[in-house]
Design an enzyme around this catalytic site. Structure first.
Site, PDB file in Angstrom:
ATOM      1  N   ARG A   1       0.870  -1.188   0.000  1.00  0.00           N
ATOM      2  CA  ARG A   1       0.000   0.000   0.000  1.00  0.00           C
ATOM      3  C   ARG A   1       0.897   1.226   0.000  1.00  0.00           C
ATOM      4  O   ARG A   1       1.423   1.620   1.026  1.00  0.00           O
ATOM      5  CB  ARG A   1      -0.872  -0.027   1.261  1.00  0.00           C
ATOM      6  CG  ARG A   1      -2.070   0.889   1.208  1.00  0.00           C
ATOM      7  CD  ARG A   1      -2.658   1.090   2.603  1.00  0.00           C
ATOM      8  NE  ARG A   1      -1.903   2.095   3.319  1.00  0.00           N
ATOM      9  CZ  ARG A   1      -1.767   2.128   4.645  1.00  0.00           C
ATOM     10  NH1 ARG A   1      -2.315   1.208   5.402  1.00  0.00           N
ATOM     11  NH2 ARG A   1      -1.068   3.089   5.214  1.00  0.00           N
TER      12      ARG A   1
ATOM     13  N   HIS B   1      -3.917   4.770   4.128  1.00  0.00           N
ATOM     14  CA  HIS B   1      -4.975   3.756   4.242  1.00  0.00           C
ATOM     15  C   HIS B   1      -6.246   4.297   3.592  1.00  0.00           C
ATOM     16  O   HIS B   1      -6.813   3.688   2.694  1.00  0.00           O
ATOM     17  CB  HIS B   1      -5.234   3.400   5.706  1.00  0.00           C
ATOM     18  CG  HIS B   1      -6.497   2.638   5.887  1.00  0.00           C
ATOM     19  ND1 HIS B   1      -6.664   1.372   5.391  1.00  0.00           N
ATOM     20  CD2 HIS B   1      -7.680   2.980   6.446  1.00  0.00           C
ATOM     21  CE1 HIS B   1      -7.899   0.962   5.656  1.00  0.00           C
ATOM     22  NE2 HIS B   1      -8.524   1.925   6.294  1.00  0.00           N
TER      23      HIS B   1
ATOM     24  N   TYR C   1       2.947   6.169  11.813  1.00  0.00           N
ATOM     25  CA  TYR C   1       3.286   4.787  12.180  1.00  0.00           C
ATOM     26  C   TYR C   1       4.220   4.058  11.216  1.00  0.00           C
ATOM     27  O   TYR C   1       4.594   2.932  11.481  1.00  0.00           O
ATOM     28  CB  TYR C   1       2.002   3.966  12.354  1.00  0.00           C
ATOM     29  CG  TYR C   1       1.064   3.982  11.152  1.00  0.00           C
ATOM     30  CD1 TYR C   1       1.324   3.183  10.044  1.00  0.00           C
ATOM     31  CD2 TYR C   1      -0.065   4.790  11.132  1.00  0.00           C
ATOM     32  CE1 TYR C   1       0.495   3.195   8.948  1.00  0.00           C
ATOM     33  CE2 TYR C   1      -0.909   4.815  10.026  1.00  0.00           C
ATOM     34  CZ  TYR C   1      -0.636   4.012   8.945  1.00  0.00           C
ATOM     35  OH  TYR C   1      -1.459   4.037   7.859  1.00  0.00           O
TER      36      TYR C   1
HETATM   37  C1  LIG Z   1     -14.916  -5.522  11.100  1.00  0.00           C
HETATM   38  C2  LIG Z   1     -14.161  -4.265  10.886  1.00  0.00           C
HETATM   39  N1  LIG Z   1     -13.275  -3.861  11.810  1.00  0.00           N
HETATM   40  C3  LIG Z   1     -12.578  -2.717  11.634  1.00  0.00           C
HETATM   41  C4  LIG Z   1     -12.756  -1.949  10.521  1.00  0.00           C
HETATM   42  C5  LIG Z   1     -11.965  -0.658  10.328  1.00  0.00           C
HETATM   43  N2  LIG Z   1     -10.986  -0.854   9.262  1.00  0.00           N
HETATM   44  C6  LIG Z   1     -11.251  -0.466   7.992  1.00  0.00           C
HETATM   45  S1  LIG Z   1     -10.061  -0.917   6.939  1.00  0.00           S
HETATM   46  C7  LIG Z   1      -9.138  -1.626   8.153  1.00  0.00           C
HETATM   47  C8  LIG Z   1      -7.833  -2.276   7.816  1.00  0.00           C
HETATM   48  C9  LIG Z   1      -7.980  -3.303   6.750  1.00  0.00           C
HETATM   49  O1  LIG Z   1      -6.749  -3.880   6.448  1.00  0.00           O
HETATM   50  P1  LIG Z   1      -6.597  -4.986   5.340  1.00  0.00           P
HETATM   51  O2  LIG Z   1      -7.610  -6.055   5.544  1.00  0.00           O
HETATM   52  O3  LIG Z   1      -5.183  -5.396   5.318  1.00  0.00           O
HETATM   53  O4  LIG Z   1      -6.988  -4.246   3.987  1.00  0.00           O
HETATM   54  P2  LIG Z   1      -6.271  -2.991   3.306  1.00  0.00           P
HETATM   55  O5  LIG Z   1      -6.888  -1.771   3.883  1.00  0.00           O
HETATM   56  O6  LIG Z   1      -4.826  -3.074   3.581  1.00  0.00           O
HETATM   57  O7  LIG Z   1      -6.585  -3.091   1.857  1.00  0.00           O
HETATM   58  C10 LIG Z   1      -9.778  -1.482   9.387  1.00  0.00           C
HETATM   59  C11 LIG Z   1      -9.240  -1.944  10.675  1.00  0.00           C
HETATM   60  C12 LIG Z   1     -13.721  -2.390   9.589  1.00  0.00           C
HETATM   61  N3  LIG Z   1     -14.006  -1.682   8.480  1.00  0.00           N
HETATM   62  N4  LIG Z   1     -14.398  -3.540   9.786  1.00  0.00           N
END
Ligand SMILES: Cc1ncc(C[n+]2csc(CCOP(=O)(O)OP(=O)(O)O)c2C)c(N)n1
Ligand SMILES: [Mg+2]
Lengths: 387, 327
Positions: A282, A286, A295
């Protein structure tokens, strides 16, 4: 028997913890997950591994290239619009174009796609117009329904919640004896959700025609991928469930195309699910609500710049003699132009209709809810917002 | 005294409670290095270390489930769920264990967990980020549900919640996180859980609300006093469960009229429960039917139209005037 021996040993001396001859769980060797290679066909310099080079047509390759450039152009424009206050919170996919575009290149119209939110490059390829996606990110209800004739689920916001339903679609395909497949993507963070493990389990047991793409982009907001699991290799999650699993260089478009081609073929042939762990990065925030400088170290990002999936593919196509500096420039310019056109269409679209929010909860609106709707319409009228 | 926002006040309470009791620890997504997506836990990992402020995996059910075990073992976990919508991933552990282990063990094990989570709409977020599902938790025996409305009461109620031996769902109204500042004493301050607060005394009608909806209620109360000479008694519920029926009943007994405002969905919502209780204890004092202004029974709408879903002061004013004029 073993248990009795253990008990006996225990009574002989309280100092002696376990006799060397005692069979115990500690003496069994850990499960050997084997070495899992990372499939790479184009290296960081765009050099191709001759033995692995696929024979996709020039037309297909150039089409995929254009889709990657378009995804990046869309990304940049959305970031600008967000900063101008004309777009909601947005999750960029810059640097992940090979992974995102490559995964849907062997899907047909009859196949299904269940994406996470960082998938617009793939959604565009599946037939979503860019202005439609802009509506979606800008908080309009009409942005979420998939276009007519596009077999997609709306993208998932609740992490990992869209993986079990994707498996269910695959089970439906088996039930109806169809030779199609479902592709579902999720992040390294999502791989920690219990529901994702359950999805792998169901797909394995029911031999559902599902392709799982775990987009390991190194981060889940501020949490590095190595903190999501005691084992950094997410592909092993598939193996633990009895699912053939592979790791792929997610910034190598040829590897992504080949791995997902094989996985979709397996699914269609009745050989069940595959897990593809795509290793990517990435490059940006985010989402627009995030500040990664808090971070993560910029040096890490720098290191990935040289692994740009688009540059790598350009080198390959140029060496192949089907792309040159002029056609690169032309592609970038025409993709920018297409995004600008979509933006203008989006800006000209009607404002949100506040009156329809009661209309799709049930097939037909219950009487009590109809009363609430009337109360709500009265509220709109008092506020002067009804047409 | 320092002038703090609600999010700073939450941070202060967490920090002081961790300072006071070394068994207080925290688990959550992005709460350590990143300081939480709303910065409620900013710098706490730096201060107290990563064994006390744990950046967990992305797994809400895992977070709450393990916090329960830690609590059984004598630790006092404060859990952050990033948005209240994702508390649903942990529903299993909340319903099956957090709320019931004490009862199942006939009081042998306390479950002193505080589950903090931002709730409510009005911040132009995507779906699942604007939920107000406090009624689920109020409906669950064994849980207490606390909802502050200002920096000062957020700090004092959170500190009290952390000292409680029962599991608490602590819903933080995210629309108020940075909405205004308030004087908060530097020394630790505690507010009793289970008590509603009469924010403004009045004789004509009782207005009950909590969380972010206190804001439009206050606006309405001021307008009604200034422009219409209507004297409203405004009550901030603060604890949804167990509910302070006595304070509500005494007020309605005095005013004879009542309006309840919340943004959560209507059916089986908090207002339904308040109306039922008032019916039971002060029916004979009522001069008009009790009205409720709530979210509708639909999922929280996307942000282009969310402002029309949320109750606003104009509507509260109209409802109050209607109730006063009711014959
Ligand atoms: C069940 C849930 N918990 C927390 C969140 C908040 N949240 C949104 S994106 C994210 C991180 C996701 O990381 P990843 O699965 O690695 O996907 P990426 O964003 O790197 O594509 C979090 C914690 C959420 N949307 N849904
Ligand atoms: Mg990730």
């Amino acid at each position: 028997m073993a248990f009795q021996e253990h008990e006996k040993n225990k009574t002989t001396s309280s100092e002696e913890v376990v006799s060397p001859n005692t069979p115990s769980a500690m003496h069994t060797s850990p499960i050997d997950l084997g070495h899992i290679e990372v499939l790479q066909i184009l290296n960081e310099h765009g050099e191709v591994d001759g033995g692995l080079e696929p024979d996709f047509s020039d037309e297909k390759l150039l089409g995929v290239y254009r889709s990657m450039v378009l995804a990046r152009a869309f990304d940049k424009r959305m970031m600008t619009m967000q900063r101008q206050g004309r777009m909601g919170t947005f999750a960029p996919n810059i640097g992940q174009e090979a992974c995102i575009v490559g995964q849907v290149t062997s899907l047909t119209k009859d196949d299904w796609f269940s994406p996470s939110y960082r998938s617009f490059g793939a959604q565009i390829m599946r037939g979503w117009s860019m202005e439609h996606l802009m509506r979606l990110w800008a908080g309009f209800h009409d942005g979420f329904p998939p276009p007519k004739d596009v077999n997609d689920l709306p993208f998932s916001i609740v992490i990992g919640s869209h993986v079990l339903p994707a498996v269910g679609i695959g089970m439906g395909m088996n039930y109806k004896k169809k030779k199609d497949c479902v592709l579902v993507n999720y992040g390294d963070g999502a791989s920690s959700q219990g529901a994702v493990s359950e999805a792998l389990n169901f797909a394995a047991v029911y031999k559902a025609p599902v392709v799982f793409i775990c987009e390991n982009n190194g981060w889940a907001i501020s949490t590095p991928a190595k903190k999501q699991s005691g084992n950094e290799i997410i592909a092993t999650h598939g193996i633990a469930h009895g699912i053939p699993s592979i790791r792929v260089d997610g910034n190598d478009i040829l590897a992504m195309m080949c791995a997902t081609k094989e996985a979709t073929d397996r699914a269609r042939n009745g050989d069940g699910p595959t897990l593809v762990e795509a290793i990517t990065y990435r490059m940006s925030l985010h989402t627009t609500a995030d500040d990664p400088t808090v971070y993560r170290n910029e040096d890490e990002v720098k290191a990935w710049e040289s692994r740009c999936p688009i540059k790598r593919f350009e080198t390959y196509l140029t060496n192949k003699g089907i792309l040159d500096a002029d056609s690169i420039e032309e592609t970038v310019a025409s993709c920018d132009e297409k995004v600008i056109q979509a933006r203008d269409v989006f800006y000209a679209m009607p404002p949100a209709d506040p009156t329809e929010i009661f209309d799709h909860i049930y097939n037909s609106i219950p009487e009590e809810l109809q009363k609430q709707k009337e109360e709500y319409l009265k509220r709109l009228h008092q506020k002067g917002v009804d047409e | 005294m320092s002038k703090l926002t609600m999010v700073e006040a939450v941070n202060l309470a967490l920090s002081q409670e961790m300072e006071r009791d070394e068994n207080v620890c925290m688990l959550g997504e992005d709460i350590g290095v990143n300081g939480g997506v709303f910065r409620a836990t900013k710098d706490l990992q730096k201060k107290y270390g990563d064994d006390r402020v744990m950046d967990t995996q992305l797994a809400e059910c895992g977070i709450v489930g393990t916090a329960i075990g830690m609590a059984v073992y004598g630790i006092r976990p404060v859990v952050e769920i990033q948005f209240s919508g994702f508390t649903m991933q942990a529903f299993d552990q909340i319903e099956q264990n957090m709320a019931r282990l004490r009862n199942r063990t006939r009081g042998k094990y306390n479950i002193p967990i505080v589950l903090r989570t931002p709730f409510g709409g009005g911040i132009r977020a995507v779906e699942h980020h604007s939920e107000s599902r406090e009624a689920y938790w109020a409906h669950t025996p064994g849980l207490k549900v606390v909802i502050p409305s200002s920096p000062r009461n957020a700090r004092a109620l959170l500190a009290a919640s952390i000292r409680e031996d029962d599991p608490i769902i602590f819903y933080e109204p995210k629309a108020l996180y940075r909405a205004f500042r308030e004087d908060v004493p530097d020394e630790p301050e505690i507010m009793e859980i289970g008590k509603a607060e009469i924010v403004r005394g009045g004789k004509d009608i009782t207005l009950i609300s909590y969380g972010a909806m206190m804001r439009p209620c206050k606006e309405a109360v001021n307008d009604l006093a200034d422009d219409h000479g209507i004297d409203v008694e405004l009550i901030d519920l603060l604890t949804i469960s167990p509910m302070d029926t006595d304070t509500l009943a005494a007020s309605v007994q005095k005013t004879g009229r009542c309006i309840i405002v919340h943004e959560g969905q209507r059916t089986c919502g908090v207002a339904s429960e308040i109306i039922a209780r008032l019916n039971e204890v002060v029916f004979e004092f009522l001069e008009a039917p009790i009205k409720r202004i709530t979210g509708f029974d639909i999922p929280f709408p996307y942000f282009q139209v969310e402002e029309h879903f949320l109750p606003e002061s104009e509507e509260i004013i109209l409802a109050i005037k209607d109730t006063i004029d009711w014959k």
